[in-house]
Enzyme design. Structure first.
Site, PDB file in Angstrom:
ATOM      1  NE  ARG A  36      32.760  34.342  46.942  1.00 51.84           N
ATOM      2  CZ  ARG A  36      32.905  35.116  45.803  1.00 51.84           C
ATOM      3  NH1 ARG A  36      33.786  35.655  45.801  1.00 51.84           N
ATOM      4  NH2 ARG A  36      32.607  34.412  44.691  1.00 51.84           N
ATOM      5  CD  GLU A  89      34.523  41.118  46.075  1.00 52.56           C
ATOM      6  OE1 GLU A  89      35.226  40.642  45.348  1.00 52.56           O
ATOM      7  OE2 GLU A  89      33.739  40.658  46.551  1.00 52.56           O
ATOM      8  CB  CYS A 121      40.806  35.015  48.424  1.00 46.61           C
ATOM      9  SG  CYS A 121      39.702  36.455  48.045  1.00 46.61           S
ATOM     10  CG  HIS A 124      41.849  32.660  25.562  1.00 47.37           C
ATOM     11  ND1 HIS A 124      40.882  32.131  25.850  1.00 47.37           N
ATOM     12  CD2 HIS A 124      40.570  33.253  26.887  1.00 47.37           C
ATOM     13  CE1 HIS A 124      39.886  31.977  27.352  1.00 47.37           C
ATOM     14  NE2 HIS A 124      39.828  33.425  27.591  1.00 47.37           N
ATOM     15  N   GLY A 142      39.579  41.071  47.717  1.00 41.44           N
ATOM     16  CA  GLY A 142      39.163  40.386  46.253  1.00 41.44           C
ATOM     17  C   GLY A 142      39.691  41.064  45.281  1.00 41.44           C
ATOM     18  CB  THR A 143      43.277  41.112  44.068  1.00 43.13           C
ATOM     19  OG1 THR A 143      43.592  39.975  44.219  1.00 43.13           O
ATOM     20  CG2 THR A 143      43.414  41.976  45.123  1.00 43.13           C
ATOM     21  CG  ASN A 144      39.984  37.781  40.805  1.00 43.78           C
ATOM     22  OD1 ASN A 144      41.254  38.082  40.869  1.00 43.78           O
ATOM     23  ND2 ASN A 144      39.586  36.366  41.795  1.00 43.78           N
ATOM     24  CG  ASP A 145      35.009  41.417  41.628  1.00 45.17           C
ATOM     25  OD1 ASP A 145      34.564  42.373  39.956  1.00 45.17           O
ATOM     26  OD2 ASP A 145      34.553  40.689  42.208  1.00 45.17           O
TER      27      ASP A 145
HETATM   28  C1  PEP Z   1      37.662  38.905  43.364  1.00 50.29           C
HETATM   29  O1  PEP Z   1      36.881  39.335  43.159  1.00 50.29           O
HETATM   30  O2  PEP Z   1      39.433  38.551  43.569  1.00 50.29           O
HETATM   31  C2  PEP Z   1      36.992  36.962  43.985  1.00 50.29           C
HETATM   32  C3  PEP Z   1      38.384  36.205  45.003  1.00 50.29           C
HETATM   33  O3  PEP Z   1      36.105  36.943  43.760  1.00 50.29           O
HETATM   34  P1  PEP Z   1      35.300  36.107  42.539  1.00 50.29           P
HETATM   35  O4  PEP Z   1      36.733  35.690  41.993  1.00 50.29           O
HETATM   36  O5  PEP Z   1      34.922  35.441  42.904  1.00 50.29           O
HETATM   37  O6  PEP Z   1      34.700  37.785  42.321  1.00 50.29           O
HETATM   38 MG    MG Z   2      34.901  38.935  43.527  1.00 48.79          MG
END
Ligand code: PEP
Ligand code: MG
Length: 578
Positions: free
Chosen positions: A322, A450, A536, A160, A471-474
């Site tokens: 944002r 996202e 992003c 990790h 927002g590819t993390n969410d």
């Molecule tokens: C995402 O969700 O991809 C993003 C860039 O926003 P955060 O990581 O701040 O949720």
């Molecule tokens: Mg996000």
């Protein structure tokens, strides 16, 4: 050899040249000489470090052995990481006390701390720290962000600590088995030597060395061969490269690395500062709109100055700001001391504050009261942020500072109405300030995509959007239904069972998440021809995901400052591989 057997040496040299020309690459050659006769045994393309790969590629272009295109395609973008971080000043004496794995490149010094909370506390007091843990887990993320470097006693190159630190661009030495950590007495021992909390150490994540005291570092050299390759990459790429940054320091660094704009300024990171956190807590916990507005008024000048600083640095380049995103409870007071402080400031009892904190508790905060849902419930928060953005712009204008056209981004939208309401809010604040100051303000309003529903409803959403930023993390979290914070516990099992080739939070899942990106891009563009598209999430700095973005018509990728050169090269390669 040249002196002992000059004739054979001359012959050998001519074979070297012949082989290098034939294979058009640096060779790793084996030979022998027997009775003054040269025998060539083997040749193959030589292994090389990142630094050597760049020099070899540039030299070969200059020698007309290969083209610029080939030079660019020969460098693995991921290896650039090692060249972009500060390194130790090798001229200075060092007291190496332990060694571990070189888990994440770069050198850093700081006071030893043994918990993430302590690292965060010290960071708020502007103290540099090295977070020392037996191993790290997702609960330590805030401390890893706050510390200048990470040292762990356990864990390999994909532990990790190693993976997260690399992603963040933080130096990390992992698996230093020689160190014995005692959390109770707050010290670690290496043999007879004891290092206590607060003592300064230096770590070198490029070599795995741990040193006593502060060792000066040298800034990375991205001139010379490195900058030549970057310039060539820029000639071929079409994707624009932006950065995710919200501090003047990160923004400047990203500009140095060649960022062409800010693709994500996470404003909540501007709320955690010690000076501001009390006002933030007042804002959240106040019972009336009037009290909330008083707290927001206190935050406004801070936000405005932050934006002005960033706009100045970016000199006309695009900046996507944002509006506030994370769940409110992240800002809530946790200790009794903090509770008492807020209670006093709001003229409320500690019990009342505790009740209010309990009320705000969410079982699933990632899916809770965050993103534009905050803007819907408490429009005054987003209004304050917009006022700060526009006031910063107006001040820049008045002071003749070359400013930017901000792109105001609304997070966690899933319906067109959410964005419609938020767009009206932004326009209202802009109109007010334009009238008050008798100036014209230019700006764009867009949204993050996202959530799967947002991707599917991209057409109606795009009516209110000048841009989409994926927002590819969410989007990964919500498409798979896998928590981005807890997945570490089982992701390795998924990789072992070959269910995943790679962590989908690192490299985009083309079949699922990628499909949603494609759908949203097509539907959005069909409805709104002028729609700009970017990404992003963390994938914006991953070469394979960048290739995907390039193929699917995105206009830009945005990534952390240290990944900007990686993205520049990867974007050029994506174009050349088409
Ligand atoms: C995402 O969700 O991809 C993003 C860039 O926003 P955060 O990581 O701040 O949720
Ligand atoms: Mg996000």
């Amino acid at each position: 050899m040249e002196e002992a057997m000059p004739k054979v040496f001359k012959e050998l040299k001519s074979v070297f040249v012949k082989l290098e020309k034939h294979y058009r690459d640096m060779q790793d050659i084996e030979f022998t000489v027997e009775n003054n006769k040269l025998w060539m045994l083997q040749t193959r393309n030589g292994k090389r470090t990142a630094k050597a790969a760049i020099k070899i590629a540039v030299d070969m272009v200059k020698e007309k052995l290969i083209s610029k295109k080939e030079a660019i395609l020969r460098i693995d973008p991921n290896t650039l990481d090692t060249l972009l971080h500060p390194t130790l000043d090798e001229k200075v004496n060092k007291e190496v006390i332990a060694k571990g794995l070189p888990a994440s490149p770069g050198a850093a010094s700081g006071k030893v701390v043994f918990s993430a909370d302590e690292a965060e506390k010290m960071n708020n007091q502007k103290e540099d720290t090295i977070l020392v843990r037996v191993e790290t887990s997702p609960e330590d993320i805030h401390g890893m962000h706050a510390a200048k470097g990470i040292l762990t006693a356990r864990g390999g190159m994909t532990s990790h600590a190693a993976v997260v630190a690399r992603g963040m661009g933080r130096p990390c030495v992992s698996g230093s088995g020689e160190i014995n950590i005692d959390y109770e007495t707050k010290e670690f021992k290496v043999g007879d030597l004891s290092i206590k909390e607060g003592e300064v150490i230096t770590i070198d994540g490029g070599t795995g060395r741990v040193m006593k005291g502060l060792v000066p570092t040298v800034k990375p050299d991205i001139s010379g061969y490195f900058s030549t390759i970057m310039k060539w990459a820029d000639e071929f790429r079409k994707l624009k490269i932006r950065t995710n940054a919200e501090t003047p320091q990160d923004t400047k660094m990203a500009r140095n690395f060649g960022a062409e704009g800010i693709g994500l300024c996470r404003t909540e990171h501007m709320f955690f500062d010690d000076e501001r956190i009390l006002s933030v807590r007042q804002m959240i916990l106040s019972k009336s709109l009037d009290d909330r507005k008083i707290a927001l008024e206190k935050l406004l000048p801070h936000q405005k100055n932050d934006f002005k600083e960033i706009f100045k640095i970016m000199k006309g380049l695009p900046v996507t700001v944002r509006l506030l995103d994370p769940p409110l409870h992240e800002f809530l007071p946790k200790t009794d001391k903090d509770m008492e402080e807020v209670a006093r400031s709001l003229n409320l009892g500690v019990k009342e504050i505790k009740n209010r904190v309990a009320e705000l508790h969410e079982l699933n905060p990632m899916l809770g009261h965050r993103g534009c849902r905050l803007g819907i419930s408490f429009p005054e928060i987003y209004e304050m942020q917009c006022r700060a953005i526009f006031s910063a712009l107006i001040e820049c204008k008045k002071e003749n500072i070359k400013s930017v056209i901000p792109e105001i981004m609304i997070p966690l939208v899933s319906t067109e109405d959410e964005l419609g309401i938020m767009r009206k809010l932004v326009n209202r604040v802009a109109d007010q300030l334009q009238q008050e100051n008798k100036v014209k303000i230019n700006y764009f309003v867009g949204t993050m995509i996202e959530l799967p529903r947002a991707a599917l409803r991209a057409a109606p959403i795009s009516k209110y959007a000048d841009f989409f930023s994926f927002g590819t993390n969410d989007l990964t979290q919500t498409t798979f239904g896998i928590s981005r914070d807890d997945s570490g516990k089982f992701l390795n099992d998924y990789i072992d069972h070959k269910i995943f080739d790679e962590d989908p939070f690192v490299s985009i899942d083309k079949d699922g998440v990628g499909e949603l990106v494609k759908i949203a891009s097509q539907r959005g563009k069909k409805q709104n021809k002028k729609l700009k598209l970017g990404i992003c999430g963390e994938h914006g700095g991953d070469p394979r995901s960048i290739e995907f973005c390039s193929k699917n018509g995105l206009n830009y990728v945005s990534c952390s400052p240290f990944r900007v050169p990686i993205a520049r090269l990867a974007a050029a390669q994506a174009e050349l591989r088409r």
